[in-house]
Scaffold this motif. Structure first.
Motif, short mmCIF file in Angstrom:
data_model
loop_
_atom_site.label_atom_id
_atom_site.label_comp_id
_atom_site.label_asym_id
_atom_site.label_seq_id
_atom_site.Cartn_x
_atom_site.Cartn_y
_atom_site.Cartn_z
N THR A 64 2.46 48.77 1.46
CA THR A 64 1.70 49.89 2.03
C THR A 64 2.62 51.09 2.27
O THR A 64 2.84 51.50 3.41
N PRO A 65 3.17 51.67 1.21
CA PRO A 65 4.06 52.82 1.38
C PRO A 65 3.29 54.04 1.87
O PRO A 65 2.08 54.17 1.63
N ALA A 66 3.99 54.92 2.55
CA ALA A 66 3.38 56.17 3.01
C ALA A 66 2.91 56.98 1.81
O ALA A 66 3.50 56.91 0.73
N PRO A 67 1.83 57.76 1.96
CA PRO A 67 1.31 58.54 0.83
C PRO A 67 2.35 59.42 0.15
O PRO A 67 2.37 59.53 -1.09
N TYR A 68 3.23 60.06 0.91
CA TYR A 68 4.22 60.94 0.27
C TYR A 68 5.25 60.14 -0.52
O TYR A 68 5.84 60.65 -1.49
N VAL A 69 5.48 58.89 -0.13
CA VAL A 69 6.37 58.02 -0.90
C VAL A 69 5.69 57.60 -2.20
O VAL A 69 6.30 57.60 -3.27
N GLN A 70 4.42 57.25 -2.12
CA GLN A 70 3.66 56.92 -3.33
C GLN A 70 3.63 58.10 -4.29
O GLN A 70 3.76 57.93 -5.51
N GLU A 71 3.47 59.30 -3.75
CA GLU A 71 3.41 60.49 -4.58
C GLU A 71 4.74 60.73 -5.29
O GLU A 71 4.78 61.11 -6.47
N ALA A 72 5.84 60.49 -4.57
CA ALA A 72 7.17 60.68 -5.16
C ALA A 72 7.37 59.71 -6.32
O ALA A 72 7.93 60.09 -7.37
N PHE A 73 6.92 58.48 -6.17
CA PHE A 73 7.01 57.47 -7.23
C PHE A 73 6.14 57.87 -8.42
O PHE A 73 6.59 57.90 -9.57
N ALA A 74 4.88 58.20 -8.14
CA ALA A 74 3.92 58.51 -9.20
C ALA A 74 4.31 59.76 -9.98
O ALA A 74 4.09 59.84 -11.20
N SER A 75 4.89 60.74 -9.30
CA SER A 75 5.23 62.00 -9.99
C SER A 75 6.28 61.78 -11.07
O SER A 75 6.29 62.50 -12.09
N GLN A 76 7.16 60.81 -10.88
CA GLN A 76 8.16 60.52 -11.90
C GLN A 76 7.55 59.74 -13.07
O GLN A 76 7.80 60.05 -14.24
#
Length: 410
Positions: A64-76
């Protein structure tokens, strides 16, 4: 030849305690480190370019990562979609909710139908078309005992017996997949697991009681051209014969001080049926540095501590300072001076450990079995006590008087 980039154990969002808040972005600097390192992996995939990216599991430290962490992963990883590079995302133990009973965080990529993305959350074979030809990828996500067996089946069985039953059951399931693969197409086993002869790193205690260890013989099958693993953070090749290569690329960033001396990176593979050439590619990651010093016997403990720190290159490193000190020396330690000496570090922690006078090492000459007269015993003791040198002569003189008095009495 099919060119593949194999990486694993990103753990995006780990180690915030080793970072600080970047005032310009509002993000923890360790998150920025992880994003920068992952970006370097994706850069290589685009620049070569590779035909396929294999991710061996553990995208985040938990499911359950924080949304901004998920976004950082997905953006790459979005950059791979834009470049039409197919990608397989394997589910690791940290990606699973409640150890597999509640789905996995990576399943969102399948739900959204992200083009070119395959999520490996079950033992199955994926047939993937790349720019350089077809490849078969058998995905083996992190498996728990409950995945393969019921509680009733394992009742009253020892841990060794349970592991043996689990291995046998997995071997049957894996054999079923192997029988269905095309023998003329290059085949990769992508698995998140603990192999029985792996050198363990940070994952040593994280999965105790939640998974099981698999024998290397299960992985070194002639039908596999390359075995891509995840879970163990230390890069290693488990099969020195390279037939097939069984590779942990390791984590891409240092998660904690247990990985202080490990190289971090990813693996590039050139794959054909019956042949796999691979290369480990190190990544420039932030240094972790432990400075451990015993100042308990120093005449000038403050100076000794500052001198010890100065021996290390600590600029931009994550540092932990551990020093041993006696309680009576505490008053001469200037905390401000230590902070100044460590100011070039990216972040640091300081830990003082009190040395007990009772915990001093035994002097061999003074064991119970030694035949030594009282005066010589005292002299030996004082010779080994640097902190008593100023009063040693007085203690010997007093001892001589006491011994003389005892002789007079008798």
């Amino acid at each position: 030849m099919i060119k593949i980039l194999h990486l694993a154990d990103i753990h995006m969002g780990s180690g915030f305690s080793h970072g600080r808040i970047n005032p310009d972005t509002g993000l923890n600097t360790r998150l920025e480190d992880f994003v920068k390192t992952l970006s370097r992996c994706i850069d290589r995939a685009l620049q070569d370019p590779v035909d396929l990216v294999l991710f061996g599991g553990d995208a985040f430290p938990d499911a359950t990562p924080a949304p901004y962490v998920q976004e950082a992963f997905a953006s790459q990883f979005r950059r791979l979609v834009d470049a039409d590079i197919p990608t397989v995302l394997l589910v690791g133990n940290h990606d699973q909710h409640s150890q597999g009973t509640g789905g996995a965080s990576l399943n969102i990529y399948r739900t959204l139908g992200v083009r070119g993305f395959v999520v490996g959350d079950t033992l199955t074979t994926h047939h993937i078309n790349t720019r350089s030809g077809k490849v078969q990828v058998i995905t083996l996500p992190w498996l728990t005992r409950s995945t393969l067996m019921t509680r009733q089946e394992t009742k009253n069985a020892s841990l060794a017996e349970v592991n043996e039953m689990l291995t046998q059951r997995l071997q049957v399931a894996l054999e079923g997949e192997i029988r269905r693969i095309d023998p003329d197409v290059p085949t990769v086993l992508l698995a998140h697991l603990m192999a029985d002869n792996a050198t363990l790193g940070a994952e040593r205690l994280l999965a105790v009681g939640k998974g099981f260890t698999l024998p290397l013989s299960l992985l070194t099958r002639p039908c596999f051209d390359y075995v891509a693993l995840g879970h163990v953070h230390c890069h290693q090749n488990l099969n020195k014969s390279n037939n097939p290569p069984v590779i942990y690329p390791g984590s891409i960033e240092r998660v904690d001080f247990s990985e202080e001396k490990e190289d971090k990176g990813y693996v590039i593979i050139e794959l054909a049926r019956g042949r796999a050439n691979w290369e480990f590619c190190p990544l420039p990651v932030r240094t972790f540095r432990t400075i451990e010093v015993d100042i308990s016997t120093a005449d000038h403990p403050q100076a000794a501590l500052i001198k010890a720190i100065a021996k290390y290159h600590i600029q931009d490193a994550v540092v932990r300072l551990i020093y041993q000190i006696r309680s009576e020396q505490m008053d001469v330690i200037e905390t401000a001076a230590i902070h100044k000496a460590l100011s070039l570090a990216h972040s640091y922690t300081i830990k003082a450990e009190l040395v007990s006078q009772l915990a001093r090492p035994r002097i061999p000459e003074l064991t119970a079995s030694s035949s030594i007269d009282p005066r010589s015993a005292l002299q030996t003791y004082l010779d080994n006590r640097e902190d008593l040198k100023d009063i040693a002569a007085s203690m010997l003189e007093a001892a001589e008087k006491l011994l003389a008095d005892d002789v007079a009495v008798f």
